[in-house]
Design a protein around this motif. Structure first.
Motif, PDB file in Angstrom:
ATOM      1  N   LEU A  54       0.834  -1.208   0.000  1.00 58.09           N
ATOM      2  CA  LEU A  54       0.000   0.000   0.000  1.00 58.09           C
ATOM      3  C   LEU A  54       0.866   1.254   0.000  1.00 58.09           C
ATOM      4  N   ALA A  55       1.903   1.251   0.832  1.00 60.58           N
ATOM      5  CA  ALA A  55       2.773   2.420   0.927  1.00 60.58           C
ATOM      6  C   ALA A  55       3.436   2.726  -0.419  1.00 60.58           C
ATOM      7  N   LYS A  56       3.804   1.682  -1.155  1.00 64.41           N
ATOM      8  CA  LYS A  56       4.424   1.896  -2.459  1.00 64.41           C
ATOM      9  C   LYS A  56       3.462   2.552  -3.444  1.00 64.41           C
ATOM     10  N   GLN A  57       2.161   2.352  -3.207  1.00 68.92           N
ATOM     11  CA  GLN A  57       1.138   2.973  -4.057  1.00 68.92           C
ATOM     12  C   GLN A  57       0.621   4.273  -3.441  1.00 68.92           C
ATOM     13  N   ASN A  58       1.336   4.774  -2.447  1.00 67.35           N
ATOM     14  CA  ASN A  58       0.947   6.002  -1.744  1.00 67.35           C
ATOM     15  C   ASN A  58      -0.446   5.885  -1.122  1.00 67.35           C
ATOM     16  N   ARG A  59      -0.718   4.709  -0.581  1.00 65.25           N
ATOM     17  CA  ARG A  59      -1.988   4.458   0.092  1.00 65.25           C
ATOM     18  C   ARG A  59      -1.719   4.145   1.560  1.00 65.25           C
ATOM     19  N   THR A  60      -2.761   4.211   2.362  1.00 68.20           N
ATOM     20  CA  THR A  60      -2.645   3.912   3.785  1.00 68.20           C
ATOM     21  C   THR A  60      -3.791   3.017   4.213  1.00 68.20           C
ATOM     22  N   ILE A  61      -3.551   2.241   5.236  1.00 64.58           N
ATOM     23  CA  ILE A  61      -4.594   1.392   5.798  1.00 64.58           C
ATOM     24  C   ILE A  61      -5.517   2.177   6.721  1.00 64.58           C
ATOM     25  N   VAL A  62      -5.065   3.315   7.211  1.00 61.38           N
ATOM     26  CA  VAL A  62      -5.833   4.100   8.187  1.00 61.38           C
ATOM     27  C   VAL A  62      -7.148   4.552   7.580  1.00 61.38           C
ATOM     28  N   ASP A  63      -8.235   4.249   8.300  1.00 58.27           N
ATOM     29  CA  ASP A  63      -9.599   4.620   7.914  1.00 58.27           C
ATOM     30  C   ASP A  63     -10.092   3.928   6.650  1.00 58.27           C
ATOM     31  N   ALA A  64      -9.412   2.865   6.220  1.00 58.81           N
ATOM     32  CA  ALA A  64      -9.821   2.156   5.009  1.00 58.81           C
ATOM     33  C   ALA A  64     -10.851   1.078   5.327  1.00 58.81           C
ATOM     34  N   THR A  65     -11.660   0.768   4.326  1.00 53.24           N
ATOM     35  CA  THR A  65     -12.594  -0.352   4.405  1.00 53.24           C
ATOM     36  C   THR A  65     -12.012  -1.503   3.611  1.00 53.24           C
ATOM     37  N   CYS A  66     -11.820  -2.637   4.285  1.00 55.78           N
ATOM     38  CA  CYS A  66     -11.141  -3.786   3.672  1.00 55.78           C
ATOM     39  C   CYS A  66     -12.080  -4.977   3.583  1.00 55.78           C
ATOM     40  N   LEU A  79      -7.361  -9.061  12.108  1.00 61.63           N
ATOM     41  CA  LEU A  79      -6.886  -8.459  13.357  1.00 61.63           C
ATOM     42  C   LEU A  79      -5.676  -7.557  13.117  1.00 61.63           C
ATOM     43  N   GLY A  80      -4.760  -8.006  12.284  1.00 58.00           N
ATOM     44  CA  GLY A  80      -3.591  -7.189  11.975  1.00 58.00           C
ATOM     45  C   GLY A  80      -3.974  -5.901  11.269  1.00 58.00           C
ATOM     46  N   LEU A  81      -4.911  -5.986  10.327  1.00 56.75           N
ATOM     47  CA  LEU A  81      -5.372  -4.796   9.614  1.00 56.75           C
ATOM     48  C   LEU A  81      -6.048  -3.817  10.567  1.00 56.75           C
ATOM     49  N   TRP A  82      -6.847  -4.352  11.478  1.00 54.05           N
ATOM     50  CA  TRP A  82      -7.552  -3.498  12.449  1.00 54.05           C
ATOM     51  C   TRP A  82      -6.559  -2.802  13.387  1.00 54.05           C
ATOM     52  N   LEU A  83      -5.597  -3.564  13.908  1.00 58.96           N
ATOM     53  CA  LEU A  83      -4.603  -2.972  14.808  1.00 58.96           C
ATOM     54  C   LEU A  83      -3.857  -1.820  14.134  1.00 58.96           C
ATOM     55  N   CYS A  84      -3.595  -1.970  12.851  1.00 63.64           N
ATOM     56  CA  CYS A  84      -2.793  -0.972  12.142  1.00 63.64           C
ATOM     57  C   CYS A  84      -3.623   0.189  11.608  1.00 63.64           C
ATOM     58  N   GLY A  85      -4.938   0.192  11.878  1.00 65.65           N
ATOM     59  CA  GLY A  85      -5.702   1.396  11.582  1.00 65.65           C
ATOM     60  C   GLY A  85      -6.874   1.285  10.643  1.00 65.65           C
ATOM     61  N   ALA A  86      -7.175   0.089  10.104  1.00 64.33           N
ATOM     62  CA  ALA A  86      -8.324  -0.028   9.209  1.00 64.33           C
ATOM     63  C   ALA A  86      -9.608   0.378   9.938  1.00 64.33           C
ATOM     64  N   ILE A 120       7.996  -6.468  13.094  1.00 63.81           N
ATOM     65  CA  ILE A 120       7.532  -6.839  11.755  1.00 63.81           C
ATOM     66  C   ILE A 120       6.642  -5.745  11.171  1.00 63.81           C
ATOM     67  N   TRP A 121       5.742  -5.196  11.999  1.00 66.16           N
ATOM     68  CA  TRP A 121       4.818  -4.165  11.519  1.00 66.16           C
ATOM     69  C   TRP A 121       5.475  -2.793  11.425  1.00 66.16           C
ATOM     70  N   GLY A 122       6.639  -2.635  12.037  1.00 68.72           N
ATOM     71  CA  GLY A 122       7.417  -1.414  11.877  1.00 68.72           C
ATOM     72  C   GLY A 122       6.659  -0.157  12.260  1.00 68.72           C
ATOM     73  N   GLU A 123       6.685   0.830  11.384  1.00 68.33           N
ATOM     74  CA  GLU A 123       6.107   2.138  11.679  1.00 68.33           C
ATOM     75  C   GLU A 123       4.612   2.073  11.960  1.00 68.33           C
ATOM     76  N   TRP A 124       3.936   1.067  11.423  1.00 68.59           N
ATOM     77  CA  TRP A 124       2.486   0.959  11.649  1.00 68.59           C
ATOM     78  C   TRP A 124       2.173   0.545  13.080  1.00 68.59           C
ATOM     79  N   ALA A 125       3.164   0.000  13.779  1.00 67.60           N
ATOM     80  CA  ALA A 125       2.974  -0.389  15.179  1.00 67.60           C
ATOM     81  C   ALA A 125       3.452   0.691  16.139  1.00 67.60           C
ATOM     82  N   ILE A 129      -3.028   5.048  17.380  1.00 61.62           N
ATOM     83  CA  ILE A 129      -4.193   4.178  17.167  1.00 61.62           C
ATOM     84  C   ILE A 129      -3.812   2.717  17.392  1.00 61.62           C
ATOM     85  N   PHE A 130      -2.595   2.320  16.996  1.00 60.15           N
ATOM     86  CA  PHE A 130      -2.156   0.943  17.228  1.00 60.15           C
ATOM     87  C   PHE A 130      -2.083   0.658  18.724  1.00 60.15           C
ATOM     88  N   GLU A 131      -1.456   1.530  19.476  1.00 60.84           N
ATOM     89  CA  GLU A 131      -1.306   1.316  20.913  1.00 60.84           C
ATOM     90  C   GLU A 131      -2.654   1.256  21.611  1.00 60.84           C
TER      91      GLU A 131
END
Length: 311
Positions: A54-66, A79-86, A120-125, A129-131
């Protein structure tokens, strides 16, 4: 376990009445198969890989519907998507396989391996919102109902992915992990056409596909191209049941299918199995169906695809 023995067991169980067959197969997997020694980190790692794409496409998981198709038995990807901001995650499956005990195991794994998973999740963790979500999840009652209520993950099964119960252009990201290889090509084409309907304009389709012989995952005596030696009828007789079906599509087949359904590939990554390359270069017998294909294509045991549908 020898792969032919496993195939025989799967075929035998698949002939039983469906609810009974599913229950027996689950306990067989739990006691002797893939659910006994699970790589719990794998799907959490897949989430990190999706985020990187997603980052390579200049997209973010935050506030996204998956939307994830092919939930399986756990909820690790949602669960991983939710933790990271979906914002909202739907996960659907043709079979009602999610198991509460396995979901609770995933939560325990998350708690016990948090530093590794955060790395593993790096900056997204490292976000607020993740915490916040992590604290809520770890303090949640360890049962499926509570987890779904907290995360607002909607699990729907049985659902046919060719006719999804979602409005047109309502999904930002459409995802799957090791699902496409288990779907017959005509059905897969219809599934992709439905994906086009539900994705927002410019929405992304992200898939991790495993074209390898899945029996080779547990039987080291065979390599990942083992099943390419058989005629279609032979292979269906050996492993055409609901527990083992594999369409044996190669990379080229997927790319043609994506083109036919209007999925423009923005990025692809291939993982090529060296052992299979060596076998093919040293005279491994291929069924004529696979003649004329490049060795690297035949020996690809993972294909990652990021795409968007043409308007």
């Amino acid at each position: 376990m020898n792969w032919k023995t496993k195939a025989l067991i799967q075929n035998s169980i698949s002939r039983l009445p469906e609810p009974f067959a599913d229950a027996i197969y689950f306990y067989m997997q739990r006691g002797f198969g893939g659910l006994k020694n699970v790589n719990m980190k794998e799907h959490f790692t897949n989430v990190a890989e999706f985020l990187q794409y997603l980052a390579k496409q200049n997209r973010t998981i935050v506030d996204a519907t998956c939307l994830e198709i092919g939930t399986g038995r756990r909820l690790n990807v949602p669960l991983g998507l939710w933790l990271c901001g979906a914002k909202k995650i739907y996960t659907v499956d043709l079979n009602t396989y999610v198991n509460e005990n396995l979901v609770v195991e995933s939560l325990a794994y998350l708690r016990q391996n948090l530093p590794e998973l955060k790395a593993i999740w790096g900056e997204w963790a490292q976000t607020e919102i993740f915490e916040q979500r992590l604290e809520e999840l770890l303090n949640c009652q360890p049962n499926l109902k509570s987890v779904l209520a907290l995360t607002q993950i909607e699990y729907r099964a049985p659902i046919d992915a060719r006719t999804l119960p979602f409005a047109a252009h309502s999904i930002d990201y459409y995802l799957s992990v090791s699902v496409f290889e288990h779907i017959p090509p005509p059905l897969l084409k219809a599934i992709l056409q439905e994906a086009k309907r539900v994705l927002t304009k410019g929405g992304l389709s992200l898939h991790i596909i495993d074209p390898s012989d899945h029996f080779s995952h547990a039987d080291e005596s065979i390599c990942s191209v083992n099943f390419l030696q058989y005629y279609e009828r032979q292979w269906q007789k050996l492993a055409g049941n609901k527990f083992a079906y594999h369409n044996r599509l190669r990379v080229y087949d997927y790319l043609v299918l994506f083109d036919e359904t209007g999925l423009k590939t923005l990025e692809q990554k291939r993982y090529i199995n060296a052992r299979s390359v060596a076998a093919l270069q040293n005279g491994f017998h291929l069924n004529e169906k696979f003649h004329g294909r490049a060795v690297e294509e035949l020996a690809t045991n993972r294909l990652d695809v990021v795409g968007t549908f043409a308007s």
